[in-house]
Design a protein around this motif. Structure first.
Motif, PDB file in Angstrom:
ATOM      1  N   PRO A  85       8.640  12.757  -9.228  1.00  0.00           N
ATOM      2  CA  PRO A  85       9.107  11.535  -9.888  1.00  0.00           C
ATOM      3  C   PRO A  85       9.058  10.323  -8.971  1.00  0.00           C
ATOM      4  O   PRO A  85       8.738   9.213  -9.415  1.00  0.00           O
ATOM      5  CB  PRO A  85      10.544  11.896 -10.288  1.00  0.00           C
ATOM      6  N   ALA A  86       9.346  10.522  -7.687  1.00  0.00           N
ATOM      7  CA  ALA A  86       9.311   9.402  -6.744  1.00  0.00           C
ATOM      8  C   ALA A  86       7.906   8.852  -6.581  1.00  0.00           C
ATOM      9  O   ALA A  86       7.697   7.633  -6.535  1.00  0.00           O
ATOM     10  CB  ALA A  86       9.869   9.837  -5.396  1.00  0.00           C
TER      11      ALA A  86
ATOM     12  N   ALA B 142       6.633   5.126  -7.607  1.00  0.00           N
ATOM     13  CA  ALA B 142       6.077   4.266  -6.562  1.00  0.00           C
ATOM     14  C   ALA B 142       4.697   3.745  -6.926  1.00  0.00           C
ATOM     15  O   ALA B 142       4.276   2.693  -6.424  1.00  0.00           O
ATOM     16  CB  ALA B 142       6.019   5.013  -5.238  1.00  0.00           C
ATOM     17  N   THR B 143       3.993   4.472  -7.793  1.00  0.00           N
ATOM     18  CA  THR B 143       2.636   4.071  -8.163  1.00  0.00           C
ATOM     19  C   THR B 143       2.583   3.417  -9.542  1.00  0.00           C
ATOM     20  O   THR B 143       1.509   3.231 -10.102  1.00  0.00           O
ATOM     21  CB  THR B 143       1.695   5.288  -8.133  1.00  0.00           C
ATOM     22  N   ARG B 144       3.739   3.057 -10.070  1.00  0.00           N
ATOM     23  CA  ARG B 144       3.791   2.473 -11.415  1.00  0.00           C
ATOM     24  C   ARG B 144       2.988   1.183 -11.500  1.00  0.00           C
ATOM     25  O   ARG B 144       2.353   0.888 -12.497  1.00  0.00           O
ATOM     26  CB  ARG B 144       5.249   2.220 -11.810  1.00  0.00           C
TER      27      ARG B 144
ATOM     28  N   GLU C 274       1.969  15.116  -0.802  1.00  0.00           N
ATOM     29  CA  GLU C 274       1.892  15.940  -2.000  1.00  0.00           C
ATOM     30  C   GLU C 274       0.433  16.295  -2.297  1.00  0.00           C
ATOM     31  O   GLU C 274      -0.469  15.487  -2.046  1.00  0.00           O
ATOM     32  CB  GLU C 274       2.504  15.222  -3.198  1.00  0.00           C
ATOM     33  N   ASN C 275       0.218  17.478  -2.824  1.00  0.00           N
ATOM     34  CA  ASN C 275      -1.117  17.940  -3.193  1.00  0.00           C
ATOM     35  C   ASN C 275      -1.202  17.990  -4.711  1.00  0.00           C
ATOM     36  O   ASN C 275      -0.703  18.920  -5.351  1.00  0.00           O
ATOM     37  CB  ASN C 275      -1.378  19.323  -2.596  1.00  0.00           C
TER      38      ASN C 275
ATOM     39  N   VAL D 222       0.846  -1.190   0.000  1.00  0.00           N
ATOM     40  CA  VAL D 222       0.000   0.000   0.000  1.00  0.00           C
ATOM     41  C   VAL D 222       0.884   1.244   0.000  1.00  0.00           C
ATOM     42  O   VAL D 222       1.769   1.388   0.855  1.00  0.00           O
ATOM     43  CB  VAL D 222      -0.949   0.042   1.213  1.00  0.00           C
ATOM     44  N   VAL D 223       0.629   2.128  -0.949  1.00  0.00           N
ATOM     45  CA  VAL D 223       1.296   3.423  -1.029  1.00  0.00           C
ATOM     46  C   VAL D 223       0.284   4.479  -0.604  1.00  0.00           C
ATOM     47  O   VAL D 223      -0.883   4.433  -1.018  1.00  0.00           O
ATOM     48  CB  VAL D 223       1.797   3.699  -2.458  1.00  0.00           C
TER      49      VAL D 223
END
Length: 298
Positions: free
Chosen positions: A168-169, A173-175, A159-160, A134-135
């Motif tokens: 980019p991170a 991470a959600t790729r 992040e908003n 889970v991200v």
């Protein structure tokens, strides 16, 4: 996993009680102390729904079985706050057990550092064999830090995406995300957040959102449609969210539900906010697999 009514957005009635302060604390005790007495329960409902959807989520339209997946499933929880959705999804715990834990006298006496150490052991001992990565995404950095520290999130990003592009991170991470979950943020999100996350992806993930009936999900659904996802509302039932804090909040909610084209009778008129589940997925899969069948309702 915000309580939906904690921050204002375009679909939130101005009379709603705000709980902003519970997301700025270093651990979730204030969250449970504030929301528990109001009967907040969306994560309880989401726990079983997400678990049922996840094996199918992100499958190509020509795949027939959830076991056809070739890679580890990844969930992106938007407005994840303290990682409660991840706790419920990946561990043998219930919402009621978490509420009892975080409002208990023994936990109240702990420092945050002591609670983090205790929670690491607590969740490690209850980890499910079918746990998934889970991200988390939330603007509340303290809540994210806690969720990372106790091992509920594999990664967390403060992040908003309503105001800027993903780092980019975050994008990396959600790729591999197959399922995007939202249990408490749809009212102050727009299609911008999802556009930023889905742009450039060949196989967009499914999106499952519990949305307050006081507003419309139409703009987000339309935005997701540009990525090949069709959105269906689960009409078999609604899900109680929490009790109203006072009569003014209830009157505002009833009026907003009427304005949104919904019927508040037996729901908001009976004293609670209600949410509806909206699922976005490829049109071919939606046509072949009715939502109520995925949720074991028919």
């Amino acid at each position: 996993m915000s309580a939906e009514d904690s921050r204002h957005g375009p679909n939130v009635p101005v009379s709603m009680t705000r709980f902003d302060e519970v997301y700025t604390r270093p651990d979730p005790r204030s969250y449970f102390v504030a929301l528990g007495p109001l009967g907040y329960q969306t994560p309880h409902h989401a726990q079983s729904v997400f678990r049922r959807l996840l094996p199918f989520a992100g499958a190509s339209d020509d795949r027939k079985h959830p076991t056809d997946h070739e890679t580890e499933a990844v969930v992106l929880d938007i407005c994840c706050s303290y990682g409660i959705n991840a706790a419920l999804l990946n561990h043998h715990v219930t919402w009621e057990e978490l509420h009892e834990r975080y409002t208990s006298p023994s936990v109240a006496r702990m420092t945050t550092e002591e609670l983090v150490e205790s929670d690491r052991r607590y969740y490690a001992a209850r980890r499910r064999e079918d746990a998934v990565c889970v991200v988390g995404l939330d603007i509340a950095a303290p809540a994210l830090a806690y969720a990372r520290a106790v091992g509920l999130l594999a990664a967390g990003f403060a992040e908003n995406l309503e105001t800027g592009a993903p780092s980019p991170a975050l994008y990396r991470a959600t790729r591999g995300v197959r399922l995007v979950t939202v249990t408490g943020g749809a009212s102050f999100l727009s299609a911008r957040t999802f556009k930023s996350l889905l742009a450039g992806r060949l196989d967009p993930p499914w999106v499952a959102a519990f949305v307050l009936r006081t507003g419309s999900y139409g703009a987000i659904a339309e935005g997701l449609g540009r990525f090949g996802l069709t959105t269906q509302e689960y009409t078999c039932r609604t899900y109680p969210q929490r009790r109203f804090t006072d009569a003014d909040e209830q009157r505002g909610a009833v009026a907003a539900v009427h304005a949104a084209g919904n019927d508040p009778r037996g729901k908001e008129t009976d004293g609670c906010f209600h949410t509806a589940l909206h699922l976005s997925r490829p049109a071919a899969h939606a046509a072949a697999h009715p939502l109520r069948a995925l949720l074991h309702d028919g």
